[in-house]
Design an enzyme around this catalytic site. Sequence first.
Site, PDB file in Angstrom:
ATOM      1  N   SER A  43     -36.173  25.392 -16.372  1.00 46.10           N
ATOM      2  CA  SER A  43     -36.219  24.270 -15.436  1.00 46.10           C
ATOM      3  C   SER A  43     -37.438  24.450 -14.531  1.00 46.10           C
ATOM      4  O   SER A  43     -38.559  24.469 -15.017  1.00 46.10           O
ATOM      5  CB  SER A  43     -34.913  24.178 -14.645  1.00 46.10           C
ATOM      6  OG  SER A  43     -34.919  23.052 -13.794  1.00 46.10           O
ATOM      7  N   THR A  44     -37.233  24.626 -13.251  1.00 48.05           N
ATOM      8  CA  THR A  44     -38.343  24.739 -12.302  1.00 48.05           C
ATOM      9  C   THR A  44     -39.276  25.892 -12.701  1.00 48.05           C
ATOM     10  O   THR A  44     -38.839  27.029 -12.857  1.00 48.05           O
ATOM     11  CB  THR A  44     -37.804  24.994 -10.884  1.00 48.05           C
ATOM     12  OG1 THR A  44     -36.783  24.044 -10.603  1.00 48.05           O
ATOM     13  CG2 THR A  44     -38.914  24.892  -9.860  1.00 48.05           C
ATOM     14  N   MET A  98     -33.717  26.313 -11.442  1.00 50.66           N
ATOM     15  CA  MET A  98     -32.722  26.167 -10.389  1.00 50.66           C
ATOM     16  C   MET A  98     -31.379  25.777 -10.997  1.00 50.66           C
ATOM     17  O   MET A  98     -31.321  25.055 -11.987  1.00 50.66           O
ATOM     18  CB  MET A  98     -33.184  25.087  -9.408  1.00 50.66           C
ATOM     19  CG  MET A  98     -32.292  24.896  -8.185  1.00 50.66           C
ATOM     20  SD  MET A  98     -32.940  23.601  -7.098  1.00 50.66           S
ATOM     21  CE  MET A  98     -34.540  24.321  -6.659  1.00 50.66           C
ATOM     22  N   HIS A 142     -36.078  20.969 -18.341  1.00 52.48           N
ATOM     23  CA  HIS A 142     -35.794  19.863 -17.437  1.00 52.48           C
ATOM     24  C   HIS A 142     -37.115  19.208 -17.041  1.00 52.48           C
ATOM     25  O   HIS A 142     -37.853  19.739 -16.207  1.00 52.48           O
ATOM     26  CB  HIS A 142     -35.073  20.365 -16.183  1.00 52.48           C
ATOM     27  CG  HIS A 142     -33.747  20.983 -16.463  1.00 52.48           C
ATOM     28  ND1 HIS A 142     -33.065  21.752 -15.546  1.00 52.48           N
ATOM     29  CD2 HIS A 142     -32.951  20.942 -17.566  1.00 52.48           C
ATOM     30  CE1 HIS A 142     -31.921  22.159 -16.066  1.00 52.48           C
ATOM     31  NE2 HIS A 142     -31.840  21.689 -17.297  1.00 52.48           N
ATOM     32  N   ASP A 161     -27.516  25.407 -15.265  1.00 54.41           N
ATOM     33  CA  ASP A 161     -27.542  24.845 -16.610  1.00 54.41           C
ATOM     34  C   ASP A 161     -27.925  25.952 -17.591  1.00 54.41           C
ATOM     35  O   ASP A 161     -28.914  26.656 -17.403  1.00 54.41           O
ATOM     36  CB  ASP A 161     -28.552  23.692 -16.689  1.00 54.41           C
ATOM     37  CG  ASP A 161     -28.503  22.969 -18.022  1.00 54.41           C
ATOM     38  OD1 ASP A 161     -27.440  23.001 -18.671  1.00 54.41           O
ATOM     39  OD2 ASP A 161     -29.528  22.376 -18.412  1.00 54.41           O
TER      40      ASP A 161
END
Length: 340
Positions: A161-162, A281, A188, A284
């Site tokens: 993600s991030t 973050m 993401h 997930d």
Amino acid sequence: MEKPIRVLVVDDSAFARKVLREVLSKHPGLEVVDIARDGLDALEKIAEYHPDVVVLDLVMPHLDGIGVLRALPTTDAPAVVAVSISDAQSELGKQALAYGAVDLVQKPTSLATDRLYELSNDLVGRVLAAGKHRRSAAPDIEAPAVQPRLHLTSLVVVGASTGGPQALTRLFTSLPRDFPVPVVAALHIPPGYTDALARRMDQASALSVKEAEDDQELSPGLVVLARGGTHLRVERRAGRPYARIEDGHVEALHRPSVDLLFRSAAEGFGAGALGVVLTGMGDDGLAGARAIHAAGGRLLVESESSCVVYGMPRCVREAGLACGEAPIDKMGELLVRHVA
């Protein structure tokens, strides 16, 4: 006096679990040790209770009955009596028996009604027979030897993600051209960005990196990146891996969902699935990591020292699911060692 046969009941219907537990518990030769609501829950409780027999529904969310049968160890596994609305001549019934169920009892109805009690005598008789056969084939001993399991990786799935675009780029560019298995990644990222990202990664990497296409066959040396805004699953057909884009409604906070990708890898590839959780973050990927772990696969996580946000990998590490961790610059080397 002979000990009762220990039974685990697995069904996603609360009413069915109640009925099955009730009818089995009435027989003095049977002891229901617990119930499980889906396949993942079942695998955890099989490991905890070591039942003699598992009464297993075949159609369940998260991990179905076939997935449970495929994930059971080859030694010292419980006997499985499948319970399904499908009969033994149906495709689902044949699959269950082919994957190791010793018997199948057909439900009289798929509805939550008292008609489920109609299977009582048939079910009790078959569970008793399955339990006695298992005990005669594998006598009870105080300290059974733990059998080592051979891991043969057939697919790598990656979640981020991030900070993910940079982390994925550094990971993929560190992998050798002869990397022996396909790689599928969920990041993401908003719709419209993954094609350009995949092309940049492809130019920088020795591997072929592409944005996912529906029904795309996966092969060694290929990295597939889930499209932003859509879910991606993997599946095995005729022994070969394929990517499937999920356009239907799936309840998930993120699209693509790392959990969904990882769960499909667990269902389709079992112990052959290897998951990698990178910077990001939230959590997930945690549920999907549990699925891979329960199916016998392995998990690697990025170390806190190189994460932009130490959220997703921390959840997996703190849950005790990871078998290895490394900063992103060393993750390729670690991954190669685990695949080899």
